[in-house]
Scaffold this active site. Structure first.
Site, mmCIF file in Angstrom:
data_model
loop_
_atom_site.group_PDB
_atom_site.id
_atom_site.type_symbol
_atom_site.label_atom_id
_atom_site.label_comp_id
_atom_site.label_asym_id
_atom_site.label_seq_id
_atom_site.Cartn_x
_atom_site.Cartn_y
_atom_site.Cartn_z
ATOM 1 N N ASP A 92 0.843 -1.201 0.000
ATOM 2 C CA ASP A 92 0.000 0.000 0.000
ATOM 3 C C ASP A 92 0.877 1.249 0.000
ATOM 4 O OD1 ASP A 92 0.907 -0.217 2.570
ATOM 5 O OD2 ASP A 92 -1.063 -0.138 3.535
ATOM 6 N N SER A 93 2.193 1.068 0.103
ATOM 7 C CA SER A 93 3.124 2.186 -0.099
ATOM 8 C C SER A 93 2.942 2.762 -1.503
ATOM 9 C CB SER A 93 4.572 1.716 0.099
ATOM 10 O OG SER A 93 4.812 0.546 -0.662
ATOM 11 N N ASP A 131 -1.051 -6.184 -0.731
ATOM 12 C CA ASP A 131 -1.304 -5.596 0.592
ATOM 13 C C ASP A 131 -2.791 -5.303 0.758
ATOM 14 O OD1 ASP A 131 0.076 -4.964 2.864
ATOM 15 O OD2 ASP A 131 1.096 -3.212 2.011
ATOM 16 N N LYS A 160 -1.209 -9.646 2.306
ATOM 17 C CA LYS A 160 -0.499 -9.259 3.542
ATOM 18 C C LYS A 160 -1.379 -8.301 4.326
ATOM 19 C CE LYS A 160 3.023 -6.082 3.586
ATOM 20 N NZ LYS A 160 2.538 -5.037 4.496
ATOM 21 N N GLU A 162 -1.480 -5.979 8.204
ATOM 22 C CA GLU A 162 -0.722 -5.510 9.377
ATOM 23 C C GLU A 162 -1.445 -5.889 10.658
ATOM 24 O OE1 GLU A 162 0.001 -1.273 9.011
ATOM 25 O OE2 GLU A 162 0.930 -1.509 7.037
ATOM 26 N N GLU A 229 8.968 -4.820 10.389
ATOM 27 C CA GLU A 229 9.354 -3.468 9.955
ATOM 28 C C GLU A 229 9.921 -2.666 11.121
ATOM 29 O OE1 GLU A 229 6.601 -1.408 7.425
ATOM 30 O OE2 GLU A 229 7.792 0.428 7.464
HETATM 31 O O1 KIV Z 1 3.481 -1.198 1.735
HETATM 32 C C1 KIV Z 1 4.643 -1.599 1.753
HETATM 33 O O2 KIV Z 1 5.453 -1.281 0.904
HETATM 34 C C2 KIV Z 1 5.045 -2.467 2.855
HETATM 35 C C3 KIV Z 1 6.503 -2.730 3.004
HETATM 36 C C4 KIV Z 1 7.150 -1.535 3.569
HETATM 37 C C5 KIV Z 1 6.753 -3.933 3.800
HETATM 38 O O3 KIV Z 1 4.235 -2.893 3.597
#
Ligand code: KIV
Length: 355
Positions: A92-93, A131, A160, A162, A229
């Site tokens: 989600d970055s 994500d 993924k 969190e 992280e």
């Molecule tokens: O969103 C992302 O890029 C991440 C990484 C920093 C692990 O979750």
């Protein structure tokens, strides 16, 4: 083989090679004549078979480091996949580096699915992990399952999310319908901004014990790997040693079973933040700036496009076209024997233009 290349690169100290050709030419003239050879052999030795969750798990057993980069689009994903990256994380970055949001909080499912689609289309070998954006797994377990399935349908091989102990039931429910899940503990960017800010995790005994308990709970729930992280080196090492599933570190030291970086960070493209844990393997921002400046100058001064970039008619066709145009003009001139004067007194077809 891969490890040896990384090791050799480290031996060269501060030099960062911006592209493989530079690296190769440097190799040829350096005291490491075998490196060029090693890189091309490494390429030839990439096992082209699609990586599965089981393959990732077996890398931990074989103590083979797992290389992960984020990816959000077709071009970068194709390059990473071709070069042998093991996992592509559609993080989600992407909301920040692709869409310009200030944090990952605003990212939604539609945006994530678009990124996932593009990455999945480009990827033949790497395991693609999507994500789950903030809000897509917090509003009831059924909703979380539905959203995880949407990411899988967009082409991801896994998702993924969190969280630690508090999301274990959600994780179990997703796995029970067949969705492979990757955990993410330590700094959790989706909520960190709202609570304590972006801080190093696992500095105190209490925080370390909580991280270890979270990791254990996620492993028990069935996740196939966990992102750590910004966890202190020592705690990341303890967690890695005590789990049978791989840990993937970002800012969490070298003992993790694998590493992940945001591709825009490691390529030096995203400059809004510059975390200490990022190593720049290239400075593409400068390269792109130079190219754009150069382009503007060349267009303004008519250097670009040159003949190499243009398309031409066959000479005979061009001559025919010219003849037919002069023929037309002659005909027209004959028709208007007595040319009419225009309002400003200029004769039409005289070659003088009316403005
Ligand atoms: O969103 C992302 O890029 C991440 C990484 C920093 C692990 O979750």
């Amino acid at each position: 083989m891969k490890h040896r290349i990384v090791y050799e690169r480290r031996q060269w100290g501060n030099n960062t090679y911006h592209d493989k050709n530079k690296l190769l030419s440097k190799c040829e003239s350096s005291t490491h004549p075998n490196i060029a050879d090693m890189i091309s052999k490494n390429r030839n030795h990439i096992d082209q078979r699609k990586l599965t969750v089981d393959a990732i798990l077996s890398m931990k057993r074989k103590q083979e480091k797992i290389c992960v980069l984020t990816s959000y689009d077709y071009c970068f994903a194709s390059i990473c996949d071709r070069e042998g990256i093991d996992m592509l994380l559609v993080g989600d970055s992407g909301g920040m580096v692709m869409l310009g949001y200030e944090s990952t909080i605003p990212v939604n499912m539609q945006e994530m699915m678009l990124f996932c689609n593009a990455v999945a289309r480009a990827t033949k070998r790497a395991l693609v992990v999507g994500d789950m954006p903030f809000g897509s797994y917090q509003i009831g377990i059924q909703n979380a399952i539905k959203n995880s399935i949407s990411l899988i349908k967009s082409g991801c091989d896994a998702v993924k999310l969190e969280g630690g102990i508090e999301i274990v039931d959600t994780v179990k429910a997703m796995i029970s319908v067949g969705v492979p899940v990757m955990g993410h503990i330590g700094l959790k960017p989706q909520t960190a901004k709202l609570w304590q800010g972006y801080r190093i995790q696992g500095k105190t005994v209490e925080s370390a014990l909580k991280l270890i308990a979270d990791a254990k709970a996620l492993e028990k729930a069935g996740v196939f790997s966990i992102v750590l992280e910004m966890v202190t080196d020592e705690v990341a090492e303890i967690i890695t040693r005590n789990l049978s599933i791989p840990t993937i570190g970002i800012g969490s030291g070298s003992s993790c079973d694998g590493q992940v970086l945001v591709i825009h960070d490691m390529l030096g493209i995203y400059k809004n933040i510059s975390p200490k844990f990022v190593k720049h393997y290239a400075e593409l921002s400068e390269t792109v700036s130079d190219a754009v400046t150069n382009y503007i100058q060349e267009v303004k001064s008519s250097i670009f496009p040159a003949s190499d970039h243009s398309f031409y008619m066959d000479k005979s066709d061009l001559n025919q076209l010219r003849d037919s145009m002069t023929g037309n003009r002659k005909e027209k001139n004959e028709v208007k024997k007595r040319p009419a004067k225009t309002r400003n007194g200029v004769e039409p077809f005289s070659g003088k233009q009316e403005h």
